[in-house]
Design a protein around this motif. Structure first.
Motif, PDB file in Angstrom:
ATOM      1  N   ILE A   1       0.835  -1.203   0.000  1.00 31.30           N
ATOM      2  CA  ILE A   1       0.000   0.000   0.000  1.00 31.30           C
ATOM      3  C   ILE A   1       0.869   1.251   0.000  1.00 31.30           C
ATOM      4  N   LEU A   2       1.900   1.270   0.865  1.00 29.26           N
ATOM      5  CA  LEU A   2       2.780   2.438   0.913  1.00 29.26           C
ATOM      6  C   LEU A   2       3.591   2.569  -0.370  1.00 29.26           C
ATOM      7  N   THR A   3       4.036   1.455  -0.913  1.00 26.14           N
ATOM      8  CA  THR A   3       4.774   1.506  -2.178  1.00 26.14           C
ATOM      9  C   THR A   3       3.910   2.077  -3.293  1.00 26.14           C
ATOM     10  N   PHE A   4       2.645   1.643  -3.364  1.00 22.85           N
ATOM     11  CA  PHE A   4       1.738   2.158  -4.379  1.00 22.85           C
ATOM     12  C   PHE A   4       1.480   3.650  -4.182  1.00 22.85           C
ATOM     13  N   THR A   5       1.292   4.078  -2.937  1.00 18.56           N
ATOM     14  CA  THR A   5       1.012   5.494  -2.666  1.00 18.56           C
ATOM     15  C   THR A   5       2.207   6.375  -3.010  1.00 18.56           C
ATOM     16  N   LEU A   6       3.412   5.952  -2.599  1.00 19.02           N
ATOM     17  CA  LEU A   6       4.608   6.746  -2.895  1.00 19.02           C
ATOM     18  C   LEU A   6       4.879   6.813  -4.388  1.00 19.02           C
ATOM     19  N   ASP A   7       4.696   5.690  -5.091  1.00 18.64           N
ATOM     20  CA  ASP A   7       4.896   5.705  -6.543  1.00 18.64           C
ATOM     21  C   ASP A   7       3.878   6.600  -7.237  1.00 18.64           C
ATOM     22  N   LEU A   8       2.657   6.600  -6.728  1.00 21.83           N
ATOM     23  CA  LEU A   8       1.624   7.458  -7.309  1.00 21.83           C
ATOM     24  C   LEU A   8       1.973   8.934  -7.134  1.00 21.83           C
ATOM     25  N   LEU A   9       2.385   9.319  -5.923  1.00 24.32           N
ATOM     26  CA  LEU A   9       2.790  10.711  -5.678  1.00 24.32           C
ATOM     27  C   LEU A   9       4.022  11.080  -6.496  1.00 24.32           C
ATOM     28  N   TRP A  10       4.965  10.153  -6.602  1.00 24.26           N
ATOM     29  CA  TRP A  10       6.202  10.446  -7.321  1.00 24.26           C
ATOM     30  C   TRP A  10       5.943  10.649  -8.817  1.00 24.26           C
ATOM     31  N   GLN A  11       5.143   9.762  -9.420  1.00 27.24           N
ATOM     32  CA  GLN A  11       4.967   9.797 -10.862  1.00 27.24           C
ATOM     33  C   GLN A  11       4.026  10.899 -11.318  1.00 27.24           C
ATOM     34  N   ARG A  12       3.025  11.242 -10.517  1.00 21.52           N
ATOM     35  CA  ARG A  12       2.019  12.197 -10.963  1.00 21.52           C
ATOM     36  C   ARG A  12       2.194  13.595 -10.385  1.00 21.52           C
ATOM     37  N   LEU A  13       3.048  13.760  -9.381  1.00 23.91           N
ATOM     38  CA  LEU A  13       3.137  15.078  -8.749  1.00 23.91           C
ATOM     39  C   LEU A  13       4.569  15.519  -8.508  1.00 23.91           C
ATOM     40  N   VAL A  14       5.380  14.694  -7.901  1.00 20.44           N
ATOM     41  CA  VAL A  14       6.674  15.139  -7.366  1.00 20.44           C
ATOM     42  C   VAL A  14       7.765  15.164  -8.424  1.00 20.44           C
ATOM     43  N   ILE A  15       7.733  14.236  -9.373  1.00 24.30           N
ATOM     44  CA  ILE A  15       8.870  14.093 -10.281  1.00 24.30           C
ATOM     45  C   ILE A  15       9.092  15.345 -11.126  1.00 24.30           C
ATOM     46  N   GLY A  16       8.048  16.074 -11.449  1.00 31.92           N
ATOM     47  CA  GLY A  16       8.217  17.309 -12.208  1.00 31.92           C
ATOM     48  C   GLY A  16       9.003  18.351 -11.440  1.00 31.92           C
ATOM     49  N   TYR A  17       8.638  18.561 -10.157  1.00 31.58           N
ATOM     50  CA  TYR A  17       9.376  19.514  -9.315  1.00 31.58           C
ATOM     51  C   TYR A  17      10.816  19.053  -9.113  1.00 31.58           C
TER      52      TYR A  17
END
Length: 448
Positions: free
Chosen positions: A13-29
């Motif tokens: 669950i945590l892996t899925f949540t972190l990957d979701l935040l990383w790919q859709r929000l954080v990686i651009g910044y």
């Protein structure tokens, strides 16, 4: 992320949540900041290593050098200075600091440390900012400004000590910038795992070098006490290599000699003459080399193996902790409008399609994976017939007693009972005919 537990963060669950935040929000910044750091690093290299070469000194290269160093100080240093000033102000305003107070006799000395500096990247960035401020203080283009020629790299006002200090700060800045650029490795989990292993190995190397430094200093003091036993032969002016008297004449040269021995920079043939001049000194040097090479360096290799074995199981967790630290840092700076846009893009209010035309519940995120990754032999979705009116009572849940297997078992038992019942009736008819045929002459039944 806060508690630094590598096992918990690898939960699906945590892996899925972190990957979701990383790919859709954080990686651009993250990529925008790292690409800006990479650009500043390239300008820093050009301004400090190539454009200031005396062999390339022309009016064009001098102008390019001025432009490159303006970019280094305005864009690179200015960006870092603004960031750390803003973070320190926020930390002090929100009381997000560590307070330390030391007493030197009757005088108390206190200072505060912002908590954002607990991240290694932020500490490196602060050191780089201070390094570039020092470079600006010794900048030759500033000290060599004159009415006759504005752009000069070398002049009498820029003295030799200033040149040495500028060179030291330049070398330190290159390594600090390189450490910041290596943060790009967090884009890939595999590269991040390698960074974790390299960081653990670097700690062991620093510990080993620290212990070896203490040993070198101790043996240097011991050898200094024995220098009076070492004869001081005259050395020819044309001789090369290590002069015997120069190697052991004072503590400074002894430290240099032992450091060269420890790092393997001194040929062992230079040690052979110690037997003739001072056997006791030869014994001390032999013990030193035996201790450093046989014990400490072999211990360092065993430490490498132990660190690798201990991190092999949790290296993925540590890599995800490093990425999670970046995610937490970026989320603190994301604007609320950008966060709301991200939440809307998840479309949590829509019902999820289990299959084409098979609508499920809302409030989830649909993902796809290969069918062989997690094979399931039993359908996890329980379906109930009837209407979907909320006012109607919910159907009874299937329990073990009312499950499919129990229903099949009861059906089989009922069928067997019906079959056994028919056979029982036939056997009773046969037995009654036998009883009637077994009457005696007095008309009575015989007991069977």
């Amino acid at each position: 992320v806060k508690f630094k537990h590598p096992g918990i963060i690898t939960h699906p669950i945590l892996t899925f949540t972190l990957d979701l935040l990383w790919q859709r929000l954080v990686i651009g910044y993250f990529l925008s900041g790292q690409l800006m750091t990479l650009f500043n690093f390239v300008m820093f290299i050009l301004a400090g290593c190539y454009l200031n070469n005396p062999a390339m000194e022309t009016p064009v290269t001098t102008t390019l050098l001025l432009v490159a160093r303006l970019l280094v100080y305005i864009v690179g240093m200015g960006r870092l200075l603004w960031w750390h000033t803003l973070q320190m102000y926020k930390a002090v305003a929100n009381n997000d600091v560590w307070r330390c107070r030391k007493f030197l006799g009757p005088i108390g000395v206190g200072f505060i440390i912002p908590k954002y500096l607990q991240r290694g990247t932020e500490r490196i960035g602060l050191l780089l900012t201070m390094d570039m401020l020092g470079m600006l203080a010794f900048e030759p283009l500033i000290h060599c400004i004159s009415p006759d020629q504005i752009l000069q790299v070398h002049c009498e006002a820029w003295t030799e000590p200033m040149s040495f200090a500028y060179g030291v700060l330049l070398v330190l800045g290159i390594f600090l910038y390189l450490l910041l650029v290596l943060e790009l490795g967090h884009v890939s989990i595999e590269l991040s795992q390698f960074r974790v292993l390299c960081g653990s190995a670097a700690k062991q190397i620093l510990l080993c070098l620290g212990v070896v430094s203490v040993v070198i200093f101790s043996f240097a003091l011991a050898i200094t006490a024995l220098t009076f036993t070492v004869p001081q032969p005259e050395i020819d002016e044309g001789s090369h290599g290590y002069g015997w008297s120069h190697e052991w004449e004072d503590t400074g040269t002894i430290l240099t000699t032992l450091m060269q021995m420890a790092l393997g920079l001194m040929p062992l043939s230079e040690v052979h003459g110690m037997v003739e001049h001072s056997p006791l000194l030869f014994v001390i040097v032999a013990i030193f080399m035996l201790l450093v090479y046989t014990f400490f360096f072999n211990l360092l290799v065993s430490q490498f193996c132990g660190v690798q074995a201990s991190l092999a199981k949790d290296v993925t967790g540590y890599a995800r902790l490093a990425r999670g630290d970046i995610i937490v840092g970026v989320l603190k700076e994301v604007k609320m409008s950008r966060w709301q846009s991200f939440v809307r893009s998840l479309e949590l209010e829509k019902r999820i399609d289990f299959e084409v035309g098979d609508l499920g519940l809302a409030g989830g995120i649909k993902t796809e994976e290969p069918a062989l990754d997690h094979p399931v032999t039993q359908d996890q979705i329980r379906r109930f017939g009837g209407q979907t009116d909320p006012s109607l009572p919910w159907p009874e849940k299937l329990t073990k007693e009312t499950g499919l297997e129990s229903m099949i078992q009861r059906t089989i038992q009922h069928s067997l009972q019906k079959m056994l019942g028919k056979k029982g009736a036939l056997s009773e008819t046969d037995s009654s005919s036998q009883h009637s045929s077994s009457r005696d002459s007095r008309g009575e039944y015989k007991s069977q």
